[in-house]
Design a protein around this motif. Structure first.
Motif, PDB file in Angstrom:
ATOM      1  N   LEU A  89       0.965  -0.774  -0.226  1.00  0.00           N
ATOM      2  CA  LEU A  89       0.168   0.267  -0.139  1.00  0.00           C
ATOM      3  C   LEU A  89       0.869   1.411  -0.294  1.00  0.00           C
ATOM      4  O   LEU A  89       0.055   2.798  -0.229  1.00  0.00           O
ATOM      5  N   SER A  90       1.933   0.841   0.618  1.00  0.00           N
ATOM      6  CA  SER A  90       2.800   2.684   0.209  1.00  0.00           C
ATOM      7  C   SER A  90       3.857   2.145  -1.015  1.00  0.00           C
ATOM      8  O   SER A  90       4.209   1.308  -1.865  1.00  0.00           O
ATOM      9  N   GLY A  91       4.498   3.974  -2.021  1.00  0.00           N
ATOM     10  CA  GLY A  91       4.806   3.781  -2.193  1.00  0.00           C
ATOM     11  C   GLY A  91       6.248   3.147  -3.237  1.00  0.00           C
ATOM     12  O   GLY A  91       6.376   2.549  -3.657  1.00  0.00           O
ATOM     13  N   ASN A  92       6.964   2.867  -1.065  1.00  0.00           N
ATOM     14  CA  ASN A  92       8.508   2.383  -2.076  1.00  0.00           C
ATOM     15  C   ASN A  92       8.241   0.651  -1.047  1.00  0.00           C
ATOM     16  O   ASN A  92       9.342  -0.340  -0.354  1.00  0.00           O
ATOM     17  N   ASN A  93       6.895   0.362  -1.207  1.00  0.00           N
ATOM     18  CA  ASN A  93       6.325  -0.669  -0.359  1.00  0.00           C
ATOM     19  C   ASN A  93       7.768  -1.529   1.320  1.00  0.00           C
ATOM     20  O   ASN A  93       7.641  -2.614   1.640  1.00  0.00           O
ATOM     21  N   GLN A 150     -11.596   8.157   5.100  1.00  0.00           N
ATOM     22  CA  GLN A 150     -10.138   8.104   5.640  1.00  0.00           C
ATOM     23  C   GLN A 150      -8.988   7.469   4.716  1.00  0.00           C
ATOM     24  O   GLN A 150      -8.513   7.951   4.775  1.00  0.00           O
ATOM     25  N   ALA A 151      -9.772   6.190   4.537  1.00  0.00           N
ATOM     26  CA  ALA A 151      -8.862   5.296   4.493  1.00  0.00           C
ATOM     27  C   ALA A 151      -7.594   5.552   3.118  1.00  0.00           C
ATOM     28  O   ALA A 151      -6.276   5.434   3.464  1.00  0.00           O
ATOM     29  N   LEU A 152      -7.824   6.620   2.120  1.00  0.00           N
ATOM     30  CA  LEU A 152      -7.068   6.551   1.410  1.00  0.00           C
ATOM     31  C   LEU A 152      -6.345   7.872   1.332  1.00  0.00           C
ATOM     32  O   LEU A 152      -4.927   7.925   0.619  1.00  0.00           O
ATOM     33  N   GLY A 153      -6.294   8.835   2.714  1.00  0.00           N
ATOM     34  CA  GLY A 153      -6.057   9.629   3.601  1.00  0.00           C
ATOM     35  C   GLY A 153      -4.660   9.461   3.513  1.00  0.00           C
ATOM     36  O   GLY A 153      -2.870   9.443   2.174  1.00  0.00           O
ATOM     37  N   PRO A 154      -4.362   8.427   4.278  1.00  0.00           N
ATOM     38  CA  PRO A 154      -2.801   7.873   4.577  1.00  0.00           C
ATOM     39  C   PRO A 154      -2.055   7.593   3.668  1.00  0.00           C
ATOM     40  O   PRO A 154      -0.644   7.453   2.814  1.00  0.00           O
ATOM     41  N   ILE A 155      -2.654   6.111   2.238  1.00  0.00           N
ATOM     42  CA  ILE A 155      -2.355   6.030   1.144  1.00  0.00           C
ATOM     43  C   ILE A 155      -1.655   7.406   0.178  1.00  0.00           C
ATOM     44  O   ILE A 155      -0.614   6.833   0.137  1.00  0.00           O
ATOM     45  N   THR A 156      -1.980   7.894   0.103  1.00  0.00           N
ATOM     46  CA  THR A 156      -1.648   8.736  -0.366  1.00  0.00           C
ATOM     47  C   THR A 156      -1.077  10.633  -0.294  1.00  0.00           C
ATOM     48  O   THR A 156       0.138  10.695  -0.681  1.00  0.00           O
ATOM     49  N   ASN A 157      -1.015  10.740   1.109  1.00  0.00           N
ATOM     50  CA  ASN A 157      -0.021  11.211   1.578  1.00  0.00           C
ATOM     51  C   ASN A 157       0.925  11.347   1.554  1.00  0.00           C
ATOM     52  O   ASN A 157       2.242   9.722   2.439  1.00  0.00           O
ATOM     53  N   PRO A 158       2.284  11.972   0.751  1.00  0.00           N
ATOM     54  CA  PRO A 158       3.286  11.733   1.059  1.00  0.00           C
ATOM     55  C   PRO A 158       4.192  11.579   1.843  1.00  0.00           C
ATOM     56  O   PRO A 158       5.021  11.169   1.624  1.00  0.00           O
ATOM     57  N   VAL A 159       3.649  12.002   2.539  1.00  0.00           N
ATOM     58  CA  VAL A 159       5.000  11.888   4.625  1.00  0.00           C
ATOM     59  C   VAL A 159       4.487  10.544   4.958  1.00  0.00           C
ATOM     60  O   VAL A 159       5.563  10.098   5.993  1.00  0.00           O
ATOM     61  N   GLU A 160       3.184  10.226   4.441  1.00  0.00           N
ATOM     62  CA  GLU A 160       3.155   8.830   5.179  1.00  0.00           C
ATOM     63  C   GLU A 160       3.134   7.488   4.713  1.00  0.00           C
ATOM     64  O   GLU A 160       4.135   6.826   4.300  1.00  0.00           O
ATOM     65  N   MET A 161       2.696   7.296   3.445  1.00  0.00           N
ATOM     66  CA  MET A 161       2.270   5.874   2.455  1.00  0.00           C
ATOM     67  C   MET A 161       3.437   6.580   1.023  1.00  0.00           C
ATOM     68  O   MET A 161       3.821   5.407   0.390  1.00  0.00           O
ATOM     69  N   LEU A 165      -2.542   5.713  -6.853  1.00  0.00           N
ATOM     70  CA  LEU A 165      -3.600   5.111  -6.568  1.00  0.00           C
ATOM     71  C   LEU A 165      -3.911   4.168  -7.373  1.00  0.00           C
ATOM     72  O   LEU A 165      -4.405   2.699  -6.930  1.00  0.00           O
ATOM     73  N   ASP A 166      -3.447   4.326  -8.755  1.00  0.00           N
ATOM     74  CA  ASP A 166      -3.997   3.922 -10.142  1.00  0.00           C
ATOM     75  C   ASP A 166      -2.652   2.988 -10.046  1.00  0.00           C
ATOM     76  O   ASP A 166      -2.404   1.414 -10.210  1.00  0.00           O
ATOM     77  N   GLU A 167      -1.532   3.168  -9.277  1.00  0.00           N
ATOM     78  CA  GLU A 167      -0.342   2.307  -9.462  1.00  0.00           C
ATOM     79  C   GLU A 167      -0.311   1.598  -8.457  1.00  0.00           C
ATOM     80  O   GLU A 167      -0.530   0.350  -8.580  1.00  0.00           O
ATOM     81  N   LEU A 168      -0.901   1.499  -7.179  1.00  0.00           N
ATOM     82  CA  LEU A 168      -1.809   0.638  -6.241  1.00  0.00           C
ATOM     83  C   LEU A 168      -2.061  -0.516  -7.126  1.00  0.00           C
ATOM     84  O   LEU A 168      -2.422  -2.154  -6.685  1.00  0.00           O
ATOM     85  N   VAL A 169      -3.609   0.316  -7.476  1.00  0.00           N
ATOM     86  CA  VAL A 169      -5.276  -1.052  -8.249  1.00  0.00           C
ATOM     87  C   VAL A 169      -3.582  -1.746  -9.142  1.00  0.00           C
ATOM     88  O   VAL A 169      -3.673  -2.967  -9.155  1.00  0.00           O
ATOM     89  N   LYS A 170      -2.783  -1.423  -9.987  1.00  0.00           N
ATOM     90  CA  LYS A 170      -1.958  -1.942 -10.716  1.00  0.00           C
ATOM     91  C   LYS A 170      -1.344  -3.418 -10.296  1.00  0.00           C
ATOM     92  O   LYS A 170      -1.400  -4.152 -10.342  1.00  0.00           O
ATOM     93  N   GLU A 171      -0.234  -3.205  -8.967  1.00  0.00           N
ATOM     94  CA  GLU A 171       0.196  -3.432  -8.526  1.00  0.00           C
ATOM     95  C   GLU A 171      -1.121  -4.563  -7.520  1.00  0.00           C
ATOM     96  O   GLU A 171      -0.588  -6.370  -7.327  1.00  0.00           O
TER      97      GLU A 171
END
Ligand code: HEC
Ligand code: HEC
Length: 357
Positions: A89-93, A150-161, A165-171
């Motif tokens: 769920l995070s950009g750098n896994n 709320q749930a999508l907030g931390p996923i896209t937040n640059p400081v958190e995850m 989102l498109d990338e996550l769906v693909k993954e």
């Protein structure tokens, strides 16, 4: 004639109001009389109905509210749990929800403020996810109105995850097991909406209501000690805590500035209203024993410190709430209030880590 009638009308209204005021003050006198020297009398036969009286001031935690658009199912909850633990769920896994909302810390991180991907530091304290299903507004500033939102907030937040989102769906679509699990839960393809729905469904199962306090409210007089009961009365009475920590979840879902000025303007960022500067949502109070440090900036390490802060009631700026004032509680009363706050914590919730596909 009409005028005479309307004159009588006013007299009647005023007499009615006076009668009401007399009744209300008589009733509250009965209450306060019952609580003179309460700490000597609780538990003794002198005041057998003190427990019943205390219970009238608090509400039982009811069933978790579930939105019609996202009904609960076992499949959704299982999937949501997996996503909650999954670092994809995070950009750098490297970061999952669990990184900050750790099971062994009652779904918090034990830090003053959160640390996300690549060690990036956030500004705010990580609140527990436990019982967040009862909030009407999520985040310290209430900027989300549902767990789904709320749930999508931390996923896209640059400081958190820091995830796209498109990338996550693909993954996730690349993982056959996830394709199967989403199909089972939603009879549909993987999408950001379903990711949020599943996470929210899982969070709605993270409920704490088996605490000494809850058992007491259910009728077990022995679930609380005399000291905790004294704290309970102070909480509902002269401590004025229930003005904001109201209802079964101890939050009125409203925002107040309680004198923690650290230049985080909180609710103001959402409403752009001057009077909201430094205001934050009243947090729920269960599981505090495991969720230190406290407040939106994690600036208080202990519950003793929190109670001392309320007892002093110092206004730091013109935005500080009118409901936040010095309490003049004795040391004994402060200790009782802390004991009561601790009685809102049950045994830590344990959940098994799921196998990530
Ligand atoms: C880097 C740490 C971090 C990660 C990762 C993280 N959170 Fe959070 N979470 C926080 C912080 C900090 C807040 C409070 C932010 C605010 O109020 O501005 C928060 C708030 C919340 C809230 C609101 C609670 C309340 O009291 O209103 C929920 C629910 C939540 N997170 C769920 C999640 C979910 C689901 C994930 C994974 C998709 C997640 N969090 C990932 C740190 C994190
Ligand atoms: C005017 C409303 C108001 C009153 C009155 C009030 N609170 Fe609070 N409480 C809040 C708000 C708002 C916060 C979060 C403030 C922040 O982080 O800046 C908070 C935070 C807390 C916290 C920290 C919780 C956490 O998870 O970090 C505790 C504990 C607490 N209050 C207990 C009490 C007690 C005990 C009383 C009575 C003595 C009380 N409160 C009275 C509004 C109030």
């Amino acid at each position: 004639m009409k005028r005479i009638l309307s004159k009588y009308k006013y007299i009647l209204i005023i007499t009615g109001m006076v009668a009401c005021i007399i009744m209300v003050s008589a009733l509250s006198n009965i209450g306060s009389a019952a609580f003179k020297n309460i700490d000597n009398k609780i538990g003794s036969d002198a005041l057998p109905n003190v427990d019943d009286y205390l219970r009238t001031k608090f509400e039982k935690l009811g069933l978790v509210p579930v939105p019609v658009e996202n009904q609960m199912s076992e499949e959704k909850v299982e999937l949501g749990k997996m996503l909650f633990f999954d670092k994809r769920l995070s950009g750098n896994n490297e970061v999952s929800c669990i990184t900050c909302h750790a099971v062994d810390k009652a779904f918090t991180d034990g830090r003053a403020t959160a640390v996300g991907v690549k060690g990036r530091e956030g500004q705010r304290n990580t609140p527990t996810v436990l019982n967040s299903a009862y909030y009407e507004k999520l985040f310290w500033d209430g900027r989300a109105t549902s767990l789904e939102e709320q749930a999508l907030g931390p996923i896209t937040n640059p400081v958190e995850m820091d995830q796209d989102l498109d990338e996550l769906v693909k993954e996730l679509k690349d993982v056959p097991e996830y394709r199967r699990l989403f199909a089972n839960a939603f009879h549909d393809e993987i999408s950001t909406k379903h990711i949020a729905d599943a996470l929210a469904s899982f969070e709605r199962t993270l409920i704490v209501k088996d605490t000494p306090f809850d058992n007491y409210i259910q009728g077990d007089n022995k679930a609380l000690t005399t000291q905790e009961k004294l704290g309970m009365e102070i909480f509902a009475g002269k401590g004025n805590c229930m003005t904001c920590h109201a209802g079964a979840n101890f939050s009125d879902n409203d925002f107040d500035n309680i004198g923690i000025n650290n230049r985080d303007f909180g609710r103001f960022y959402v409403t752009d209203q001057e009077e909201d500067k430094g205001a934050f949502r009243s947090p729920q109070l269960r599981e505090l024993t495991y969720t230190a440090p406290y407040m939106h900036d994690g600036s208080m390490k202990t519950l003793e410190e929190v109670v001392k802060h309320y007892n002093e009631g110092k206004h730091v700026d013109q935005f500080t709430s009118e409901d936040f004032n010095p309490l003049n509680l004795s040391d004994k009363e402060q200790a009782a209030l802390v004991a009561f706050l601790k009685s809102l914590s049950g045994k830590p919730i344990k959940i098994e880590e799921p196998k990530i596909p």
